[in-house]
Design a protein around this motif. Sequence first.
Motif, PDB file in Angstrom:
ATOM      1  N   ARG A 197      29.110  24.230  23.078  1.00 25.23           N
ATOM      2  CA  ARG A 197      29.996  23.429  22.244  1.00 25.23           C
ATOM      3  C   ARG A 197      29.315  22.179  21.675  1.00 25.23           C
ATOM      4  N   ASP A 198      28.475  21.523  22.455  1.00 25.88           N
ATOM      5  CA  ASP A 198      27.818  20.307  21.962  1.00 25.88           C
ATOM      6  C   ASP A 198      26.884  20.619  20.799  1.00 25.88           C
ATOM      7  N   GLU A 199      26.130  21.723  20.914  1.00 27.32           N
ATOM      8  CA  GLU A 199      25.238  22.125  19.832  1.00 27.32           C
ATOM      9  C   GLU A 199      26.047  22.499  18.585  1.00 27.32           C
ATOM     10  N   ALA A 200      27.156  23.191  18.807  1.00 25.92           N
ATOM     11  CA  ALA A 200      28.015  23.583  17.696  1.00 25.92           C
ATOM     12  C   ALA A 200      28.582  22.350  17.006  1.00 25.92           C
ATOM     13  N   ARG A 201      28.997  21.365  17.795  1.00 32.36           N
ATOM     14  CA  ARG A 201      29.598  20.155  17.231  1.00 32.36           C
ATOM     15  C   ARG A 201      28.595  19.400  16.350  1.00 32.36           C
ATOM     16  N   ALA A 202      27.336  19.364  16.779  1.00 31.51           N
ATOM     17  CA  ALA A 202      26.304  18.685  15.984  1.00 31.51           C
ATOM     18  C   ALA A 202      26.119  19.371  14.625  1.00 31.51           C
ATOM     19  N   LEU A 203      26.127  20.704  14.623  1.00 33.09           N
ATOM     20  CA  LEU A 203      26.010  21.435  13.361  1.00 33.09           C
ATOM     21  C   LEU A 203      27.220  21.208  12.463  1.00 33.09           C
ATOM     22  N   LEU A 204      28.391  21.186  13.084  1.00 33.73           N
ATOM     23  CA  LEU A 204      29.617  21.000  12.312  1.00 33.73           C
ATOM     24  C   LEU A 204      29.705  19.595  11.722  1.00 33.73           C
ATOM     25  N   ASP A 205      29.175  18.618  12.446  1.00 32.39           N
ATOM     26  CA  ASP A 205      29.134  17.256  11.901  1.00 32.39           C
ATOM     27  C   ASP A 205      28.237  17.210  10.663  1.00 32.39           C
ATOM     28  N   ALA A 206      27.108  17.918  10.743  1.00 36.66           N
ATOM     29  CA  ALA A 206      26.194  17.975   9.588  1.00 36.66           C
ATOM     30  C   ALA A 206      26.848  18.708   8.414  1.00 36.66           C
ATOM     31  N   LEU A 207      27.611  19.747   8.728  1.00 37.71           N
ATOM     32  CA  LEU A 207      28.305  20.503   7.685  1.00 37.71           C
ATOM     33  C   LEU A 207      29.373  19.633   7.020  1.00 37.71           C
ATOM     34  N   ASP A 208      30.078  18.853   7.825  1.00 42.16           N
ATOM     35  CA  ASP A 208      31.098  17.949   7.301  1.00 42.16           C
ATOM     36  C   ASP A 208      30.460  16.891   6.392  1.00 42.16           C
ATOM     37  N   LYS A 209      29.315  16.366   6.801  1.00 42.44           N
ATOM     38  CA  LYS A 209      28.618  15.366   5.992  1.00 42.44           C
ATOM     39  C   LYS A 209      28.171  15.980   4.660  1.00 42.44           C
ATOM     40  N   ALA A 210      27.692  17.225   4.719  1.00 43.31           N
ATOM     41  CA  ALA A 210      27.258  17.907   3.494  1.00 43.31           C
ATOM     42  C   ALA A 210      28.430  18.094   2.538  1.00 43.31           C
ATOM     43  N   GLU A 211      29.610  18.417   3.090  1.00 40.79           N
ATOM     44  CA  GLU A 211      30.784  18.605   2.232  1.00 40.79           C
ATOM     45  C   GLU A 211      31.194  17.296   1.566  1.00 40.79           C
ATOM     46  N   ARG A 212      31.157  16.204   2.323  1.00 39.05           N
ATOM     47  CA  ARG A 212      31.575  14.914   1.769  1.00 39.05           C
ATOM     48  C   ARG A 212      30.624  14.426   0.677  1.00 39.05           C
ATOM     49  N   ARG A 213      29.352  14.800   0.769  1.00 36.52           N
ATOM     50  CA  ARG A 213      28.360  14.367  -0.210  1.00 36.52           C
ATOM     51  C   ARG A 213      28.186  15.347  -1.358  1.00 36.52           C
ATOM     52  N   ALA A 214      28.812  16.519  -1.254  1.00 34.36           N
ATOM     53  CA  ALA A 214      28.586  17.587  -2.231  1.00 34.36           C
ATOM     54  C   ALA A 214      29.247  17.292  -3.567  1.00 34.36           C
ATOM     55  N   THR A 215      28.679  17.848  -4.617  1.00 32.08           N
ATOM     56  CA  THR A 215      29.310  17.795  -5.929  1.00 32.08           C
ATOM     57  C   THR A 215      30.517  18.737  -5.925  1.00 32.08           C
ATOM     58  N   ASN A 216      31.392  18.572  -6.910  1.00 29.06           N
ATOM     59  CA  ASN A 216      32.568  19.440  -6.995  1.00 29.06           C
ATOM     60  C   ASN A 216      32.168  20.901  -7.137  1.00 29.06           C
ATOM     61  N   LEU A 217      31.133  21.149  -7.932  1.00 24.15           N
ATOM     62  CA  LEU A 217      30.675  22.521  -8.141  1.00 24.15           C
ATOM     63  C   LEU A 217      30.182  23.136  -6.844  1.00 24.15           C
ATOM     64  N   TYR A 218      29.340  22.395  -6.111  1.00 20.89           N
ATOM     65  CA  TYR A 218      28.799  22.926  -4.856  1.00 20.89           C
ATOM     66  C   TYR A 218      29.918  23.094  -3.822  1.00 20.89           C
ATOM     67  N   ARG A 219      30.880  22.169  -3.820  1.00 25.30           N
ATOM     68  CA  ARG A 219      31.982  22.263  -2.869  1.00 25.30           C
ATOM     69  C   ARG A 219      32.808  23.526  -3.126  1.00 25.30           C
ATOM     70  N   ARG A 220      33.027  23.838  -4.401  1.00 25.60           N
ATOM     71  CA  ARG A 220      33.764  25.063  -4.730  1.00 25.60           C
ATOM     72  C   ARG A 220      32.948  26.301  -4.360  1.00 25.60           C
ATOM     73  N   GLN A 221      31.663  26.224  -4.633  1.00 27.55           N
ATOM     74  CA  GLN A 221      30.776  27.359  -4.356  1.00 27.55           C
ATOM     75  C   GLN A 221      30.716  27.679  -2.868  1.00 27.55           C
ATOM     76  N   GLU A 222      30.724  26.656  -2.056  1.00 24.88           N
ATOM     77  CA  GLU A 222      30.568  26.837  -0.609  1.00 24.88           C
ATOM     78  C   GLU A 222      31.890  26.660   0.153  1.00 24.88           C
ATOM     79  N   ARG A 223      33.019  26.760  -0.546  1.00 21.81           N
ATOM     80  CA  ARG A 223      34.312  26.436   0.077  1.00 21.81           C
ATOM     81  C   ARG A 223      34.605  27.306   1.304  1.00 21.81           C
TER      82      ARG A 223
END
Length: 263
Positions: A223-249
């Motif tokens: 779970r700890d390893e998973a949480r670290a990846l999910l935090d990085a994924l969340d950060k990527a979503e917040r920084r993503a452009t609208n196009l990339y966010r739709r593409q990777e929704r």
Amino acid sequence: MDALQPYLPLIVNALRVLAIIGLIHAIVTRQQVFWIVMLAFGALFGGLFGLAFAAVYTFMVLLPAARGGGQVAGRAVARGVEALKPLDLRIREAQAELAESDTLQRRADLAALQARAGRPDDAQATLSPLLSGIYADDPVVLLTSAELDLARGQAAQAEAKLRRVDLKASAATRTRTLTLLAQAQEAQGQPEADTAYREALNAATTEEPRARYAAYLVRQGRRDEARALLDALDKAERRATNLYRRQEREWFQLGRDLRKELK
């Protein structure tokens, strides 16, 4: 203002037409929800704010799209219209096109439609002739066929096909191949799946490897390893452009679901 009074009905009707055109464009090109809501309000009720948004959308989105990406917008509209057709009709049309001209792209398109319709056996049968012909080692054929094997619970066959894909073909091919390979190995209970997921993460061209690896770690109880990846994924979503966010929704949504599961 008095001089404009006779023209107000015409202006309101023009803005309402723009709201309708903008609403169609916003839905087809998957714009942000607030655009769709406000344009729908303007199209249906003709309210002041809705019509104002129609004017703003026209100058901020429609006109730039027409100037800089008319062909792209046209293709997006065509895809939107195509998507409205019943899936069975699209399959029949794809079968007719394949009968007219048997090409790799047409077979791959038909197989993709059959897979979406929940007919993986038909999809695999459509691709089978390519697996023994001149396209036998084409990445598109191998990846699509391997994905269908996984959907049918035939992980070992999927792995065998994925081993034949040239990982140097492109970064996108490498990402997709290693991600599917990890899934196939996980389905067979192979410990090598962890390594395959990690390799898929290196220079990944999409968020799928990160999301799927996080899901794998959750299933493994890490779970700890998973949480670290999910935090990085969340950060990527917040920084993503609208196009990339739709593409990777799909993968951003999987990340959100996994974070809820870990709470």
